[in-house]
Scaffold this motif. Sequence first.
Motif, mmCIF file in Angstrom:
data_model
loop_
_atom_site.group_PDB
_atom_site.id
_atom_site.type_symbol
_atom_site.label_atom_id
_atom_site.label_comp_id
_atom_site.label_asym_id
_atom_site.label_seq_id
_atom_site.Cartn_x
_atom_site.Cartn_y
_atom_site.Cartn_z
ATOM 1 N N VAL A 234 12.811 21.721 51.858
ATOM 2 C CA VAL A 234 11.642 21.869 52.715
ATOM 3 C C VAL A 234 10.480 22.471 51.927
ATOM 4 O O VAL A 234 9.336 22.055 52.076
ATOM 5 C CB VAL A 234 11.973 22.728 53.956
ATOM 6 C CG1 VAL A 234 10.728 23.038 54.762
ATOM 7 C CG2 VAL A 234 12.995 22.020 54.832
ATOM 8 N N ARG A 235 10.810 23.420 51.069
ATOM 9 C CA ARG A 235 9.771 24.037 50.234
ATOM 10 C C ARG A 235 9.147 22.988 49.314
ATOM 11 O O ARG A 235 7.935 22.922 49.149
ATOM 12 C CB ARG A 235 10.401 25.155 49.411
ATOM 13 C CG ARG A 235 9.406 26.128 48.812
ATOM 14 C CD ARG A 235 10.050 27.450 48.527
ATOM 15 N NE ARG A 235 11.360 27.296 47.913
ATOM 16 C CZ ARG A 235 12.382 28.115 48.110
ATOM 17 N NH1 ARG A 235 12.248 29.147 48.897
ATOM 18 N NH2 ARG A 235 13.537 27.916 47.514
ATOM 19 N N ASP A 236 9.979 22.138 48.750
ATOM 20 C CA ASP A 236 9.484 21.061 47.884
ATOM 21 C C ASP A 236 8.578 20.116 48.651
ATOM 22 O O ASP A 236 7.515 19.727 48.170
ATOM 23 C CB ASP A 236 10.650 20.265 47.303
ATOM 24 C CG ASP A 236 11.174 20.898 46.021
ATOM 25 O OD1 ASP A 236 10.596 21.923 45.600
ATOM 26 O OD2 ASP A 236 12.149 20.375 45.459
ATOM 27 N N LEU A 237 9.019 19.740 49.851
ATOM 28 C CA LEU A 237 8.193 18.862 50.686
ATOM 29 C C LEU A 237 6.858 19.531 50.953
ATOM 30 O O LEU A 237 5.803 18.915 50.876
ATOM 31 C CB LEU A 237 8.882 18.571 52.017
ATOM 32 C CG LEU A 237 9.980 17.512 52.016
ATOM 33 C CD1 LEU A 237 10.641 17.432 53.392
ATOM 34 C CD2 LEU A 237 9.411 16.147 51.633
ATOM 35 N N LEU A 241 3.345 17.862 49.775
ATOM 36 C CA LEU A 241 2.488 17.284 50.819
ATOM 37 C C LEU A 241 1.300 18.174 51.165
ATOM 38 O O LEU A 241 0.559 17.894 52.108
ATOM 39 C CB LEU A 241 3.320 17.022 52.078
ATOM 40 C CG LEU A 241 4.522 16.109 51.865
ATOM 41 C CD1 LEU A 241 5.408 16.077 53.092
ATOM 42 C CD2 LEU A 241 4.071 14.709 51.506
ATOM 43 N N GLU A 242 1.147 19.244 50.429
ATOM 44 C CA GLU A 242 0.076 20.185 50.704
ATOM 45 C C GLU A 242 -1.271 19.475 50.821
ATOM 46 O O GLU A 242 -1.613 18.634 49.997
ATOM 47 C CB GLU A 242 0.016 21.228 49.581
ATOM 48 C CG GLU A 242 -0.505 22.555 50.062
ATOM 49 C CD GLU A 242 -0.445 23.614 48.976
ATOM 50 O OE1 GLU A 242 0.326 23.437 48.008
ATOM 51 O OE2 GLU A 242 -1.181 24.599 49.110
ATOM 52 N N GLY A 243 -2.000 19.786 51.856
ATOM 53 C CA GLY A 243 -3.308 19.184 52.046
ATOM 54 C C GLY A 243 -3.249 17.937 52.915
ATOM 55 O O GLY A 243 -4.244 17.530 53.502
ATOM 56 N N SER B 4 1.950 29.648 44.492
ATOM 57 C CA SER B 4 1.597 30.015 45.865
ATOM 58 C C SER B 4 2.611 29.518 46.897
ATOM 59 O O SER B 4 2.936 30.222 47.835
ATOM 60 C CB SER B 4 0.216 29.464 46.202
ATOM 61 O OG SER B 4 0.208 28.062 46.040
ATOM 62 N N THR B 5 3.135 28.318 46.685
ATOM 63 C CA THR B 5 3.999 27.734 47.706
ATOM 64 C C THR B 5 5.472 28.067 47.469
ATOM 65 O O THR B 5 6.347 27.565 48.142
ATOM 66 C CB THR B 5 3.851 26.197 47.717
ATOM 67 O OG1 THR B 5 3.938 25.738 46.388
ATOM 68 C CG2 THR B 5 2.554 25.778 48.335
ATOM 69 N N HIS B 6 5.741 28.923 46.509
ATOM 70 C CA HIS B 6 7.115 29.126 46.091
ATOM 71 C C HIS B 6 7.965 29.888 47.100
ATOM 72 O O HIS B 6 9.174 29.754 47.132
ATOM 73 C CB HIS B 6 7.124 29.854 44.753
ATOM 74 C CG HIS B 6 8.309 29.519 43.921
ATOM 75 N ND1 HIS B 6 8.451 28.312 43.306
ATOM 76 C CD2 HIS B 6 9.432 30.219 43.642
ATOM 77 C CE1 HIS B 6 9.592 28.280 42.660
ATOM 78 N NE2 HIS B 6 10.211 29.417 42.849
ATOM 79 N N ASN B 7 7.311 30.708 47.898
ATOM 80 C CA ASN B 7 8.081 31.642 48.716
ATOM 81 C C ASN B 7 8.232 31.277 50.187
ATOM 82 O O ASN B 7 8.642 32.110 50.983
ATOM 83 C CB ASN B 7 7.459 33.034 48.614
ATOM 84 C CG ASN B 7 8.183 33.850 47.563
ATOM 85 O OD1 ASN B 7 9.387 33.696 47.398
ATOM 86 N ND2 ASN B 7 7.465 34.706 46.864
ATOM 87 N N GLN B 8 7.912 30.041 50.554
ATOM 88 C CA GLN B 8 7.938 29.688 51.968
ATOM 89 C C GLN B 8 9.356 29.501 52.492
ATOM 90 O O GLN B 8 9.916 28.421 52.413
ATOM 91 C CB GLN B 8 7.159 28.387 52.203
ATOM 92 C CG GLN B 8 5.667 28.527 51.954
ATOM 93 C CD GLN B 8 4.994 27.175 51.914
ATOM 94 O OE1 GLN B 8 5.657 26.144 52.012
ATOM 95 N NE2 GLN B 8 3.688 27.161 51.777
ATOM 96 N N GLY B 75 -0.120 8.712 51.131
ATOM 97 C CA GLY B 75 0.745 9.099 52.247
ATOM 98 C C GLY B 75 1.974 9.817 51.740
ATOM 99 O O GLY B 75 2.094 10.092 50.542
ATOM 100 N N VAL B 76 2.906 10.086 52.660
ATOM 101 C CA VAL B 76 4.113 10.829 52.296
ATOM 102 C C VAL B 76 4.881 10.164 51.134
ATOM 103 O O VAL B 76 5.261 10.836 50.179
ATOM 104 C CB VAL B 76 5.032 11.037 53.515
ATOM 105 C CG1 VAL B 76 6.361 11.628 53.086
ATOM 106 C CG2 VAL B 76 4.362 11.950 54.523
#
Lengths: 268, 124
Positions: A234-237, A241-243, B4-8, B75-76
Amino acid sequence: MTDHSETSVAGTTSVKATSLYVYGIIPAANAGEWPSVAGVGGPVASVWALEVGELAALVSALPPDRTPGRREDLNAHREVLSLAVERGTVIPLRFGMVMEGEDVVRERLLGRHRPKLIELLRTLDGHVQMAVRALYAEGALLGGAIEGDAEIARLSAVVQGRSEIESRPERIALGERVAAAVDARRAQDEQVLLDQLTPLAADLRVEPGGSERVALNAQLLIRRDRRVALDEAVRDLGSALEGYLAIRYIGPLPPYSFSAMSLEAGEE
Amino acid sequence: MAISTHNQGPSKGTLYEVLELILDRGLVIDAFVRVSLLGIEVLTIDARIVVASIDTYLRYAEAVGRVNLDTPKAGVPELIKAHETKSAIEGAVETLGGQLGSFLSQSAQQEPAREPRGPKEGKR
């Protein structure tokens, strides 16, 4: 006919049984040291485990005239079950289950449905529920969906600068095409997200999004020892997908979505 | 690198976010349901139906005018592919980084070990 002028089912005659609010069902093996926490009705309504054989129901006393439904009641229900799933396996009951007295819980819940409940506990054993929601960033879905569509570009140009009344047919045609493009785009994004998550889950339910901006609303049943892998995925996703999409990741939850069955109450 | 996104980790979620699960999922025995739901939050459950209608179309038509049609939008599928490539490159760089690389990947592995505590910290 048998004499029923005196109720003497189990030796005790409960003239006025206390109403019990029922939260969920846990294995009796885990019921031993259930901590006394506040339930629906506040600190006076302490939660305890009513054991019958290998099953136990988490209950608390509720004044007979009290109907649960306030925000704090919902929160209490959630807190108790959240504690239960922290401590082990639990079958969460839907909010608002009230039974008249211990005997009713014993007989019409734990007794009557014993095989089903044991089977469900076995299925859920060692699992928790995690929710994954993906929400489009403002304008991201629309922008992506219409990109490169020549007909949309053409109709859009036709509509620009003309009044709504004057260009109504074109506007509807344009909007219809955009809606279809948006739906297709969302479906594609949802599928790809599911492809990433499904291999990790023991079971998975896709719920309706509830809003145009929701790309995915999935409930996952996940083995506790696979949580780390899911967290990482989930963290990778999230960073990939940020933004474009924001991921909301919630849990561990009691397995609400995987306990959603209706049992019969049976005759009195 | 993206620190920044490492800790979610996951969060406990708000009452609103789990409301539908509490009210509409879970085991149910109809004869024993006793609820009187008060307060506005419950209404939001019925408000989620989105109907494709002329109004929606017109709204889309209006919105299209505000979007720049020339901007390419990934897209995704594309974003995930791009991210995987990026991660692979980063991984290769870290391997080459020797001492520093192994230090980084070690601390990254230790991170998830603390995970189970993370979610509960959010709220009381």
